[in-house]
Structures are given as C-alpha cells and as structure tokens.
Design an enzyme around this catalytic site. Structure first.
Site, PDB file in Angstrom:
ATOM      1  N   GLY A  61      58.832 -86.545  84.377  1.00  0.00           N
ATOM      2  CA  GLY A  61      59.789 -87.651  84.372  1.00  0.00           C
ATOM      3  C   GLY A  61      59.085 -88.978  84.557  1.00  0.00           C
ATOM      4  O   GLY A  61      57.910 -89.141  84.217  1.00  0.00           O
ATOM      5  N   SER A  62      59.789 -89.924  85.129  1.00  0.00           N
ATOM      6  CA  SER A  62      59.262 -91.272  85.295  1.00  0.00           C
ATOM      7  C   SER A  62      58.281 -91.340  86.462  1.00  0.00           C
ATOM      8  O   SER A  62      58.278 -90.493  87.363  1.00  0.00           O
ATOM      9  CB  SER A  62      60.408 -92.252  85.558  1.00  0.00           C
ATOM     10  OG  SER A  62      60.993 -91.997  86.834  1.00  0.00           O
ATOM     11  N   GLY A 112      58.245 -89.530  90.151  1.00  0.00           N
ATOM     12  CA  GLY A 112      57.086 -88.801  90.630  1.00  0.00           C
ATOM     13  C   GLY A 112      56.609 -89.268  91.984  1.00  0.00           C
ATOM     14  O   GLY A 112      56.172 -88.450  92.818  1.00  0.00           O
ATOM     15  N   GLU A 172      53.884 -84.755  85.840  1.00  0.00           N
ATOM     16  CA  GLU A 172      53.685 -85.274  84.484  1.00  0.00           C
ATOM     17  C   GLU A 172      54.623 -86.470  84.327  1.00  0.00           C
ATOM     18  O   GLU A 172      55.820 -86.302  84.098  1.00  0.00           O
ATOM     19  CB  GLU A 172      53.995 -84.192  83.440  1.00  0.00           C
ATOM     20  CG  GLU A 172      53.111 -82.955  83.531  1.00  0.00           C
ATOM     21  CD  GLU A 172      51.679 -83.196  83.092  1.00  0.00           C
ATOM     22  OE1 GLU A 172      51.378 -84.318  82.624  1.00  0.00           O
ATOM     23  OE2 GLU A 172      50.857 -82.277  83.220  1.00  0.00           O
TER      24      GLU A 172
END
Length: 494
Positions: free
Chosen positions: A225-226, A230, A247
């Site tokens: 995600g963003s 994270g 990721e």
C-alpha cells in the site's frame, strides 16, 4: 459472478458495495468481517500452523502444485473478474493470473530447496549448521491494483515454507479474493488432510487489517500500500517484535541517454507509464532525458499520448482503461494543476467520456514537461502522469533518479557500457529494481520484488525472498568427549 468459482453465497451479496471502475456501477457486495470472526480466523490459523509445519516441505509443495492447476483451469474467468473489479485491459487481467501460476511453479520447485548451511567450527569434534523453520501465521494485506498476484507471491511461498495465511484484500477488490480462496479450497480438497484454517480470507476496511497487525500470533505481516500506511503498520508490528514485509510507494524513473535506441525506448516508456492506467507501484512516473535527444524523443511521446486508445477495456481493443475511482481522478487533477503552476507544459490529462460509464473515471494519460524536478514530480500520484525533465551529464541524471523519497524501480536506456554498468553499480540507482533498455514495470517472478527507502525494504516473490517466511536457527553439535570452548575461553570446574 462468484458462484462459478464455487464461492459460498453466504460470503457475498450483502454488505459493503463493490463497484467496477469500468462503469462505476455496483457489481456485488461483501460483508465486512466482524472482530470475533477475525479473532476466530487467527485462532484457526494458529492451530493449522501446529500441524502444517510438520508436513514435509515437498509434500506442502504438492498442495501449491494443485493450486497452480486450479488457477490454470480458471485463468480466463479469473482474469475477466480482475478486469471487472480493477478495470485492467483483458491481457493484463489474464497476465496477473499467469503470474500466480508462475509463482506456484516456482514455489513447487522451492519446496525441495529450503536449504541451510554447513558451517566450519573452530572447535574440534564439533559441527555447526544453519537451518530454516516455518515462521508461523502470515497475514497478507493487499492493494486494489494487483488484487490476486501479490497474494500469490506471499501465499505460495508461505505455504511451502510451512506457514498458514490470512488474507485481507483491499475493500475495493474483495470479489477476486473470494474467488481465489474458493480455488484454493478445491486444491485442498484434492490434496486431502489440509488443516482447517490453512488459508483464509477476512474482508473489510482498515480496522480488520489492524487486527492482523496487532495480534502477536501473526508472525509475519506482509502489507502492500502507501508509504503512509506502511509507516503505521511497521511501527505497530515493531511494538510487538513481529516481522514486516512492506511493499509501499514507488516514484519510478527512467533515464534516456544520448546513445539510447529511441524506437525501443518509446514503446517501453509508453507501456511503463500508461499500463494499468498508471496504477502500478512500478509505473514509470519520471523521465530524465539527455538534452541532446530530448527534441527527438519527447514529440514522439507526445503523439502517443494524444492518440493512445482510452476506454472500456472489456471489448479488448483499448490500451488504457479507467482509474479506480473518482478520488484517483481528483488526485490526478491536483497534480496537473500543481505542475502547471510551476510552468509545466501538459499534453493530455483530459477527461474521456465513455458511453454507459458516466459514473466511472476515464482520463487520457498526461505527459508533463517540467522545467525542473520539483513539486508534484517529487510525489507519487497513482494516475497516468509522466513528468519529463532534461539532464546534461550522467552524474546529474543519477542524482535526479535518486532524488526522491521512494526507491522501488528504475531503468536506463543506453548502449554505452560505461553508463549502463555505472547505473547498476553501488554509485548508480538506489532502487531495489534497476533495468537496462526496458521500462520500470513488468517484473518477473524469478527475482525478488521490492525496494528501498520509503518503499519499505521488503522483498517478495523470487530469489531468496522465501527466507522472509521462515526463522533461522544456528546449531552446534559436539560429537566428541571433551568440551572445548569457542575463542579459547577456559572454564574448568571439578
């Protein structure tokens, strides 16, 4: 839509609405998992782990082989569902399913190669070794743009490593997750004796994901995600000394050098910047072009941007489909306005009207010529925007390439060996992925996928990414009759 995959009707039909980006209309509904259901899923997975970790790894690989067979049989239908739920063109929808098949093949072979090390000991009559054991329950939180492939990168490896998986898909794309879970259950029935709870899907929003993040029974949490997401996930998992695979964002760049093959570059740049309507984490977002070839390259790209086909992807005759929702379109507008305020020249970016899709968001990809790398060019906007700047020398190009917070993917177009090798050296690209004479997008499953800096540092898929789903154990065995201590230490007692 889901009954053909064997999904229990109780899992869909009521609850949070699911809309298709193609029309903006509702295509289904899936109820959010309540807290007790998530708690029960984690408990089942913990029980499954106790049994699954004892199954020989090659036997675990057989389950993944059967999953690959089910995916092969369902490739067309699942690929179409990806298109409906995400808005990808059909070849990309089916390509995503092919990626799942490929990682299953990879994991089957891996199940016989989870190898440790034999390590020389400094002590006589001693042997040292390193081996890998299953880590535990793996939580997988995926994003909308690759609704099934990213799960498979994690799940196929985790399953052969001896770990159960709990999947929290994006609330925008739960239908594909339920379909894949049904295919897994078919494979499990053929395998026989699969522990209850080995693979599960929990649906809902942020609060459901947080339960996986905060539960100490979830040994590994893989989240896509963003960067903002994270940072929050990483901090919460670290508080309980859990392990993360993150990721996150990617503000990816390609350098076009004076010696570049421009015909090849145009095709690669177009796919990298426009594929999936600019909604890949590896999408090409920044183009750094040498001043000597700028005027030969950029007008050609501008023509492509003016003429590329945009529209409903279902007929299969367009290259660019819709953005996921209106919020994505608004973010694109804000970024283009900010670029214009800095003196940029914009080709494309306008709204495209598609008959029968008035509630959807279709935008022509935008080519944005910037006076310098600044403003929105330093940020990741999940839309088909390609910013272009000039450079004069190789050192400047590398500085521009590395001059953003993210470090996922990068590439260079050059036939000069000094430049290409320099780009791949320790002093070159600072990204987890660095390509030569190709774009930033389209990674193969054989290599570890992931990036540095605000991309999170995680690795999934190929190479030795499997180690992220296991725990390392170093052992020393004394097969002699004395007890020599390491480093010459003496500790003599009667």
């Amino acid at each position: 839509m889901l009954t053909g995959f064997g999904v229990d009707p109780a899992r869909f039909g009521a609850g949070r609405a699911v809309t298709s980006p193609i029309t903006g209309g509702r295509i289904g509904a899936v109820a959010d998992s309540e807290a007790p259901a998530v708690e029960a899923a984690i408990a089942r997975a913990s029980t499954a782990f106790a049994a699954w970790r004892l199954v020989p790894a090659p036997r675990r690989g057989e389950l993944v082989r059967l999953l690959g067979e089910e995916l092969r049989a369902a490739k067309s239908g699942l690929g179409r569902l990806v298109t409906l739920e995400v808005g990808k063109v059909p070849s990309e929808g089916e390509g995503e399913v092919q990626e799942m098949i490929d990682i299953c093949d990879f994991a089957v072979g891996l199940s016989r190669q989870l190898q440790g090390l034999a390590i020389p000991s400094e002590r006589p009559d001693h042997r040292m070794m390193e081996q890998w054991h299953p880590a535990g329950v793996v939580g997988i939180v995926t994003a909308f743009n690759f609704p099934v492939a990213v799960w498979s990168w994690n799940a196929a490896l985790a399953l052969v490593c001896g770990d159960p998986v709990i999947w929290k898909p994006s609330e925008k794309t739960p239908l594909t997750a339920l379909a894949v879970q049904a295919l897994f259950e078919r494979a499990a029935a053929r395998f026989g004796g699969v522990p209850d709870g080995l693979s599960q899907v929990v649906t809902g929003g942020r609060e459901v994901g947080q339960m996986l993040v905060d539960d100490a029974r979830v040994a590994v949490l893989s989240a896509t995600g963003s960067t903002r997401m994270g940072k929050a996930v990483g901090e919460r998992v670290a508080r309980r000394f859990g392990r993360c695979i993150l990721e996150l964002g990617g503000n990816n760049a390609s350098i076009v050098a004076p010696s570049a093959d421009l015909d090849l570059a145009v095709r690669a740049i177009a796919f990298g910047a426009m594929g999936t309507a600019g909604q890949r984490c590896t999408t090409l977002r920044r183009l750094i072009v040498h001043a000597s070839v700028y005027d030969a390259l950029v007008p050609r790209l501008a023509k492509v941007y003016r003429t590329v086909s945009v529209g409903n992807p279902l007929p299969g005759d367009v290259l660019v489909g819709p953005l996921v929702d209106a919020a994505a379109g608004e973010a694109m507008t804000r970024a283009l306005d900010a670029a214009r305020a800095l003196g940029a020249t914009v080709t494309g970016g306008d709204i495209v009207t598609v008959p029968g899709a008035e509630a959807a968001c279709y935008r022509r990809p935008a080519l944005v010529e910037m006076p310098e790398q600044a403003g929105p060019m330093l940020e990741e906007t999940f839309a088909p925007i390609l910013y272009v700047v000039k450079y004069q020398d190789f050192a400047e190009a590398i500085a521009l390439q590395n001059g953003v917070a993210q470090g996922l993917s990068s590439s260079i177009f050059s036939t000069d060996m000094r430049e290409t090798e320099g780009f791949l050296s320790a002093a070159g690209s600072d990204c987890g992925i660095a390509n030569v004479n190709m774009g930033t997008s389209g990674a193969e499953i054989g290599g570890a996928f992931g990036g540095e800096k605000e991309t999170g540092g995680g690795r999934e898929s190929g190479s030795d990414a499997w180690k992220g789903y296991m725990r390392r154990q170093t052992s020393a065995i004394n097969f002699g009759r004395s007890l020599p201590l390491a480093q010459g230490v003496r500790f003599d007692v009667e």
